[in-house]
Design an enzyme around this catalytic site. Structure first.
Site, PDB file in Angstrom:
ATOM      1  N   ASN A  46      -4.316   2.135 -14.067  1.00 46.31           N
ATOM      2  CA  ASN A  46      -3.256   1.345 -13.264  1.00 46.31           C
ATOM      3  C   ASN A  46      -1.958   1.848 -13.068  1.00 46.31           C
ATOM      4  OD1 ASN A  46      -2.514  -1.382 -12.064  1.00 46.31           O
ATOM      5  ND2 ASN A  46      -1.769  -1.781 -13.920  1.00 46.31           N
ATOM      6  N   GLY A  85       0.678  -1.306   0.014  1.00 46.02           N
ATOM      7  CA  GLY A  85       0.116   0.105   0.028  1.00 46.02           C
ATOM      8  C   GLY A  85       0.926   1.343   0.075  1.00 46.02           C
ATOM      9  N   SER A  86       2.175   1.328  -0.642  1.00 48.76           N
ATOM     10  CA  SER A  86       2.891   2.419  -0.667  1.00 48.76           C
ATOM     11  C   SER A  86       2.239   3.465  -1.503  1.00 48.76           C
ATOM     12  CB  SER A  86       4.311   2.262  -0.688  1.00 48.76           C
ATOM     13  OG  SER A  86       4.558   1.864  -2.284  1.00 48.76           O
ATOM     14  N   MET A 108      -4.235  -7.433  -6.964  1.00 44.19           N
ATOM     15  CA  MET A 108      -3.584  -8.888  -7.647  1.00 44.19           C
ATOM     16  C   MET A 108      -4.846  -9.688  -8.383  1.00 44.19           C
ATOM     17  SD  MET A 108      -0.764  -8.038  -7.447  1.00 44.19           S
ATOM     18  CE  MET A 108       0.157  -9.651  -7.949  1.00 44.19           C
ATOM     19  N   HIS A 112       2.181   0.542 -13.088  1.00 40.21           N
ATOM     20  CA  HIS A 112       3.065  -0.590 -13.701  1.00 40.21           C
ATOM     21  C   HIS A 112       4.408  -0.226 -13.195  1.00 40.21           C
ATOM     22  CE1 HIS A 112       3.802  -4.408 -15.212  1.00 40.21           C
ATOM     23  NE2 HIS A 112       4.782  -4.130 -16.042  1.00 40.21           N
TER      24      HIS A 112
HETATM   25  C1  GRF Z   1       3.806  -1.054  -7.268  1.00 39.67           C
HETATM   26  O1  GRF Z   1       4.990  -1.425  -7.671  1.00 39.67           O
HETATM   27  C2  GRF Z   1       3.055  -1.208  -8.649  1.00 39.67           C
HETATM   28  O2  GRF Z   1       3.558  -0.580  -9.515  1.00 39.67           O
HETATM   29  C3  GRF Z   1       2.518  -2.412  -8.676  1.00 39.67           C
HETATM   30  O3  GRF Z   1       2.184  -3.167  -7.650  1.00 39.67           O
HETATM   31  C4  GRF Z   1       3.103  -2.472  -6.862  1.00 39.67           C
HETATM   32  C5  GRF Z   1       2.310  -1.962  -5.435  1.00 39.67           C
HETATM   33  O4  GRF Z   1       3.097  -1.501  -4.503  1.00 39.67           O
HETATM   34  N1  GRF Z   1       1.324  -2.579  -9.755  1.00 39.67           N
HETATM   35  P1  GRF Z   1       2.440  -0.790  -3.125  1.00 39.67           P
HETATM   36  O5  GRF Z   1       1.332  -1.888  -2.740  1.00 39.67           O
HETATM   37  O6  GRF Z   1       1.458   0.535  -3.714  1.00 39.67           O
HETATM   38  O7  GRF Z   1       3.487  -0.556  -2.191  1.00 39.67           O
END
Ligand code: GRF
Length: 198
Positions: free
Chosen positions: A106, A11-12, A89, A108
């Site tokens: 989204n 969740g960063s 996911m 990526h």
């Molecule tokens: C991120 O690197 C995003 O690009 C990918 O999943 C990761 C999620 O990271 N789709 P976080 O949970 O937001 O820290």
């Protein structure tokens, strides 16, 4: 405008969006976190930041359709107009994508169309690329495929470890995702085929 973030893990990016909202740098109502993993750290972050959250587990639903129906019910209850996937996911069905066409984005951690998939940072590192980056794009029926809103690049130094590269990529993400949402909020984005203009 009411925004929902969908996340399954750390969740960063959720936190970066929430922080931009709190600081007044993103004029959106972060109305709802949708999470599918009971152990996800993002749920704790939402509680700490006082963002409403719902946990909907795919394995507690009889089908993907039922899972998505439960998600849609929440989105409607909160009048959600924009969905930002941030490490979510679950693959969304064609029907779901059609229902929210051009209202799901989204992030990526690679320069699409290179290195699609769930392990993009590891994959780019293992491949030995010298330049990689981050992509924010609209979601369509195919994975990591829809029209691109923003990209930013970063060089991979010979001395970079995988952890160092991950840190560089996440730093870009935390700046780029709020920036892409800001563009969306201006309501001037036009999508023509694969090309997004603003
Ligand atoms: C991120 O690197 C995003 O690009 C990918 O999943 C990761 C999620 O990271 N789709 P976080 O949970 O937001 O820290």
């Amino acid at each position: 405008m009411n925004l929902s973030v969908f996340a399954s893990g750390r969740g960063s990016n959720f936190e970066a969006i929430a922080s931009a909202v709190r600081k007044g740098r993103l004029k959106v109502n972060l109305a709802l976190l949708v999470c599918d993993q009971p152990q996800a750290l993002v749920l704790k972050k939402a509680a700490r930041l006082k963002v409403p959250s719902v946990l909907i587990q795919r394995d507690q639903c009889a089908s993907r359709q039922e899972f998505e129906q439960r998600v849609i019910k929440q989105l409607e209850a909160y009048n959600i107009e924009l969905i930002a996937l941030a490490g979510f996911m679950q693959m969304l069905s064609r029907a779901f994508v059609r229902r929210y066409r051009n209202r799901i984005i989204n992030i990526h951690p690679a320069l699409l169309p290179s290195f699609k998939g769930a392990q993009a940072i590891k994959d780019t590192y293992a491949y030995g690329v010298k330049v990689t980056g981050v992509t924010v794009h609209f979601v369509d029926e195919k994975m990591d495929h829809g029209p691109i809103i923003l990209q930013d690049a970063v060089t991979v130094a010979p001395s970079d470890t995988l952890a160092a590269l991950e840190a560089k990529i996440h730093a870009i993400e935390h700046r780029l995702y709020p920036a892409a949402i800001r563009l969306f909020l201006k309501r001037r984005m036009r999508i023509k085929g694969r090309r997004v203009s603003y």
